[in-house]
Design a protein around this motif. Structure first.
Motif, PDB file in Angstrom:
ATOM      1  N   HIS A   1      27.650 -99.297   2.457  1.00  0.00           N
ATOM      2  CA  HIS A   1      26.909 -98.069   2.165  1.00  0.00           C
ATOM      3  C   HIS A   1      27.874 -96.915   2.008  1.00  0.00           C
TER       4      HIS A   1
ATOM      5  N   GLN B   1      27.093 -93.932  -0.044  1.00  0.00           N
ATOM      6  CA  GLN B   1      26.385 -92.981  -0.879  1.00  0.00           C
ATOM      7  C   GLN B   1      26.943 -91.576  -0.683  1.00  0.00           C
TER       8      GLN B   1
ATOM      9  N   THR C   1      27.696 -99.136  -4.667  1.00  0.00           N
ATOM     10  CA  THR C   1      27.774 -99.945  -3.452  1.00  0.00           C
ATOM     11  C   THR C   1      27.448-101.401  -3.737  1.00  0.00           C
TER      12      THR C   1
ATOM     13  N   GLY D   1      33.134-100.063  -1.505  1.00  0.00           N
ATOM     14  CA  GLY D   1      32.255 -99.029  -2.033  1.00  0.00           C
ATOM     15  C   GLY D   1      33.080 -97.833  -2.465  1.00  0.00           C
TER      16      GLY D   1
END
Length: 662
Positions: free
Chosen positions: A23, A25, A571, A577
């Motif tokens: 993750h 973001q 991701t 990522g």
């Protein structure tokens, strides 16, 4: 050592070679959330009439974001002013309001100083479950300071087997940081504890004058936090949270950004404790009690630089103790599945003990403050979900020992159509209490015990739209605010001994916020927002002349008219990522305080780029151990900018590290 450009290129190659959904973001707009801050009752974000943004702690840790300021400054309607390097005074403006118009809460405990001031320089992200940001008036539920918004930090809640993790990072400006945490829980209890430390030489450490003087800019910040939740039965819960912070900041600059001092520094310490107790006496009657304490100790020390340092104020020392203790008891009546009536009462005690002493060419001087005040408040809220419509209405009366009674209100409606459209609107009245200094100052400056609170009336209307099964989310909000009875300093009161502070100035702020979030492919997320803000001084009060802080008809200081943010995150790779965020801030009015009177200046627009990524060296779950390499580059293009006149922002900053979890 790799240059920043080569580091980014190498990271991109590594990301492409590996792959794992981690993750990372860089957005702040979520598809759907359950929130608490807007109503103090868990409710779906889609049913909230106010404007709210939720940021998750896991996302911030994946990005390498360690400061709450970095997490929230890209939220629409928010702008920041940071006076230079790490640890310097940092203010947040929400929708054009004053910097002390934002209530800051940690697990429900107010951490603002009495009167609303809060320095975001020291607020870190470790052990955070989520951050909820409500834009708009919220004094009905939170009293003073919640004038244009609320920022609430929620500490993590552990679950399942015990998990331990730790990270370390280092980079530009001699910066080194680490954190460690432990979380876990059972059906009856949960726990989460963390410690973090950050140490840097500062952005001004390498500055040296022609005379050979070297200026220190060191900054250290240590934070210990934790929470324990106990659920002895299905009807009762108790959560105790603690956050302790200790920081030290060496600053070589004066109020206009000039390098003038080799040995001035500030100390800042704060302890926040909260106990939230809840009990369902029946299936439809719940009582909750929040006990809160926030104790802050701070001071400044600027010793005489040498025997030749004898002009102006050449030595200064101060110490300030502030405390806020409160008890908030409320009852929620769940009339039916969609209707909740809340009635509550709050008592708060505020105290300040402070002193200062200085040496100048005119001799020694000192002053002190020893004051306290109490506040009682009674509030009620009705929340009803009627089909696709949600209606909320509330009122509050504060009875303050200093300014007497003050009433606030808020009402809102949200309606969701079956084809993914949501309409909402709200209106409210809010306030901010005077500071202790404004009320009780004595000596050269005389406070005014008769001051009224600063007040605001606000309204907003918004529309949201979900498309493509929720993979596209659009939103727009128009807001309008009027600020009245702003407290100002009068250099020349009518008579000797008259107070220097009066309620006199008036201003307005209105604007538009636009948001978009798109998930075109699995693992890809694109988000962006734009804010257009129009502020205007309606009544300048005592301020006169072009260098005044308030000039009738002009913009409020340090608030950009235009700002936008764009973030792209991927991701979908197997072991890595990567994300990029672009932040643009338009020009702002300010004052250059290196001259007297201060000269008006316009801070030019600027654009910064941040890149963050992580690569799983050992995927989490393998032999119970996970190892992650992380990096973050802020201001990638090394943009020169100022958010406060005379104080350059940090240049390109590279932080590289790793995280181990088990």
């Amino acid at each position: 050592m790799l240059s920043p450009g080569r580091l980014v290129a190498l990271t991109t190659i590594v990301v492409l070679l590996f792959g794992s959904p981690v993750h990372a973001q860089l957005d702040t707009v979520k598809l759907e959330e359950i929130t608490v801050t807007a109503t103090r009752i868990p409710i779906a974000e889609s049913a909230v009439a106010s404007t709210i943004t939720v940021i998750h702690g896991d996302d911030l840790r994946a990005q390498g974001v360690t400061k709450v300021l970095e997490a929230i400054k890209s939220v629409p309607g928010l702008s920041v002013a940071e006076s230079g390097s790490y640890g310097s005074a940092t203010s947040l403006f929400v929708r054009g309001g004053q910097s002390d118009y934002v209530k800051v809460l940690v697990d429900g405990v107010a951490v603002n100083q009495p009167g609303g001031a809060y320095n975001f320089a020291h607020l870190t992200t470790e052990n955070i479950e989520r951050i909820e940001i409500v834009r708009g008036p919220a004094s009905v539920l939170y009293g003073s300071d919640a004038t244009t918004g609320v920022v609430q930090i929620f500490t993590r809640r552990g679950s399942g087997p015990t998990q331990v993790s730790g990270s370390v990072r280092g980079g530009t400006y001699g910066s080194v940081g680490f954190d460690a945490d432990i979380v876990g829980g059972t059906s009856l209890t949960s726990y989460a504890f963390a410690v973090s430390h950050f140490d840097t030489d500062g952005a001004y450490d390498s500055v040296e004058t022609l005379s050979g003087r070297h200026f220190e800019n060191d900054y250290t910040n240590t934070v210990v936090s934790g929470s324990i939740e106990v659920r002895p039965d299905d009807r009762t819960d108790l959560t105790v949270s603690l956050r302790y912070r200790d920081s030290e900041f060496h600053f070589p600059t004066d109020g206009s950004g000039n390098f003038v001092d080799e040995n001035s520094f500030t100390l800042d310490e704060a302890t926040t404790i909260g106990a939230d107790i809840g009990r369902f006496f029946t299936d439809r009657i719940e009582a909750r009690l929040l006990l809160a304490s926030n104790v802050m100790t701070g001071g400044a020390n600027d010793a005489q630089d040498g025997d030749a340092d004898t002009s102006g104020v050449y030595a200064f020392r101060s110490l300030q103790d502030l405390s806020r203790q409160s008890a908030d008891l409320r009852t929620n009546f769940y009339v039916d599945d969609g209707t909740v009536l809340t009635a509550g009462a709050q008592f708060e005690q505020q105290e300040e003990r402070s002193f200062n002493e200085s040496e100048s060419e005119f001799g020694p001087s000192n002053g002190s403050t020893d004051a306290e005040r109490s506040n009682r408040a009674y509030y009620a809220q009705a929340l009803a979900e009627i089909g696709r419509m949600t209606v909320v209405a509330g009122g509050r009366v504060d009875d303050n020992e200093a300014f007497g009674t003050f009433a606030t209100y808020r009402g809102g409606v949200a309606y969701g159509f079956p084809f993914g459209t949501k309409l909402r609107g709200s209106v409210g009245r809010s306030f901010k209490a005077p500071t202790f200094f404004q009320n009780f100052a004595s000596g050269f400056v005389i406070g005014n015990p008769g001051l009224e609170p600063e007040r605001a009336v606000s309204w907003e209307g918004g529309i949201g739209q979900r498309l493509w099964d929720g993979r596209i989310v659009l939103g727009g909000t128009y807001f309008n605010q009027k600020f009245r009875d702003l407290i100002q300093f009068n250099f020349n009161p009518p008579n000797p001994g008259d107070p220097n502070y009066e309620n006199i100035a008036e201003a307005s702020a209105k604007g538009v916020e636009v948001e978009v979030a798109v998930q075109p492919l699995r693992g890809v997320r694109i988000s962006g927002n734009y804010t257009h803000l129009v502020t205007r001084v309606i009544d300048a009060g005592f301020d006169t002349g072009p260098g005044a802080a308030f000039v009738e008809g002009e913009r409020l200081l340090r608030r950009p008219t235009n700002a936008f943010n764009v973030g792209v995150a991927y991701t979908g790779w197997r072991r890595a990522g990567l994300g990029v965020k672009v932040n643009h801030v338009g020009n702002r009015d300010d004052r250059d305080f290196s001259s007297f009177p201060a000269e008006p200046v316009v801070l030019r627009a600027y654009t910064t780029v941040a890149v963050a990524g992580q690569v799983a060296i050992v995927p989490s779950g393998a032999a119970g151990l996970g190892v992650m390499w992380t990096f973050r580059i802020e201001n990638l293009l090394d943009e020169h900018f100022e958010t406060v006149s005379g104080f350059p922002g940090r240049g390109r900053t590279v932080l590289v590290g790793g995280r181990v979890s088990r």
